[in-house]
Design a protein around this motif. Structure first.
Motif, PDB file in Angstrom:
ATOM      1  N   UNK A   3       0.824  -1.197   0.000  1.00 18.66           N
ATOM      2  CA  UNK A   3       0.000   0.000   0.000  1.00 18.66           C
ATOM      3  C   UNK A   3       0.870   1.264   0.000  1.00 18.66           C
ATOM      4  N   UNK A   4       1.895   1.299   0.841  1.00 19.77           N
ATOM      5  CA  UNK A   4       2.745   2.490   0.939  1.00 19.77           C
ATOM      6  C   UNK A   4       3.473   2.763  -0.371  1.00 19.77           C
ATOM      7  N   UNK A   5       3.949   1.727  -1.006  1.00 25.25           N
ATOM      8  CA  UNK A   5       4.647   1.898  -2.284  1.00 25.25           C
ATOM      9  C   UNK A   5       3.679   2.404  -3.346  1.00 25.25           C
ATOM     10  N   UNK A   6       2.514   1.777  -3.411  1.00 22.68           N
ATOM     11  CA  UNK A   6       1.496   2.184  -4.380  1.00 22.68           C
ATOM     12  C   UNK A   6       1.034   3.618  -4.129  1.00 22.68           C
ATOM     13  N   UNK A   7       0.823   3.965  -2.856  1.00 25.69           N
ATOM     14  CA  UNK A   7       0.397   5.310  -2.489  1.00 25.69           C
ATOM     15  C   UNK A   7       1.457   6.340  -2.857  1.00 25.69           C
ATOM     16  N   UNK A   8       2.704   6.027  -2.599  1.00 22.72           N
ATOM     17  CA  UNK A   8       3.804   6.933  -2.920  1.00 22.72           C
ATOM     18  C   UNK A   8       3.888   7.184  -4.431  1.00 22.72           C
ATOM     19  N   UNK A   9       3.740   6.138  -5.207  1.00 25.57           N
ATOM     20  CA  UNK A   9       3.788   6.273  -6.671  1.00 25.57           C
ATOM     21  C   UNK A   9       2.621   7.118  -7.170  1.00 25.57           C
ATOM     22  N   UNK A  10       1.422   6.876  -6.637  1.00 24.68           N
ATOM     23  CA  UNK A  10       0.248   7.647  -7.047  1.00 24.68           C
ATOM     24  C   UNK A  10       0.393   9.119  -6.682  1.00 24.68           C
ATOM     25  N   UNK A  11       0.903   9.400  -5.501  1.00 23.39           N
ATOM     26  CA  UNK A  11       1.088  10.800  -5.081  1.00 23.39           C
ATOM     27  C   UNK A  11       2.111  11.508  -5.958  1.00 23.39           C
ATOM     28  N   UNK A  12       3.203  10.843  -6.269  1.00 23.69           N
ATOM     29  CA  UNK A  12       4.226  11.451  -7.116  1.00 23.69           C
ATOM     30  C   UNK A  12       3.680  11.713  -8.518  1.00 23.69           C
ATOM     31  N   UNK A  13       2.909  10.784  -9.044  1.00 29.71           N
ATOM     32  CA  UNK A  13       2.302  10.971 -10.361  1.00 29.71           C
ATOM     33  C   UNK A  13       1.310  12.139 -10.338  1.00 29.71           C
ATOM     34  N   UNK A  14       0.471  12.182  -9.311  1.00 26.06           N
ATOM     35  CA  UNK A  14      -0.509  13.261  -9.176  1.00 26.06           C
ATOM     36  C   UNK A  14       0.198  14.618  -9.081  1.00 26.06           C
ATOM     37  N   UNK A  15       1.209  14.712  -8.215  1.00 32.46           N
ATOM     38  CA  UNK A  15       1.932  15.970  -8.057  1.00 32.46           C
ATOM     39  C   UNK A  15       2.612  16.397  -9.348  1.00 32.46           C
TER      40      UNK A  15
END
Length: 106
Positions: A3-15
């Motif tokens: 979850x943390x890895x997936x969340x980090x990737x999604x946040x970086x993509x969104x930003x």
């Protein structure tokens, strides 16, 4: 675990996709008694900036008070002051809620 890895990737993509919000001119606030209060975090900073700017675009009035969760960086604070110049930033540690709680909760 993932979850943390997936969340980090999604946040970086969104930003990355939303970084152009920083190119939009700052807001001009018109205070009229209405106060917009919201919590802001470093992790959701660009999302907050997009939300508050788009909300204010349609509302066109009020003052903005942002409550920092304590992990905003100095760069975040500088960006916030630039984009929302008349806003007020309060640290969450400075808010005392004891006097608002009923006595049986304390």
């Amino acid at each position: 675990m993932f979850y943390r890895i997936r969340d980090s990737i999604k946040r970086k993509r969104f930003n990355f996709q939303c970084k152009n919000i920083l190119l939009i001119p700052p807001l001009t606030l018109r205070g009229d008694g209405l106060i917009i209060v919201s919590m802001v975090s470093h992790d959701d900073f660009l999302m907050y900036l997009i939300a508050i700017k788009s909300f204010y675009f349609y509302l066109k009035k009020g003052q903005i008070v942002a409550i920092s969760d304590g992990i905003l960086t100095s760069k975040d604070k500088a960006i916030l002051k630039y984009h929302i110049p008349a806003s007020k930033l309060i640290n969450s540690d400075d808010i005392k809620i004891d006097k608002y709680l009923p006595t049986y909760i304390s």
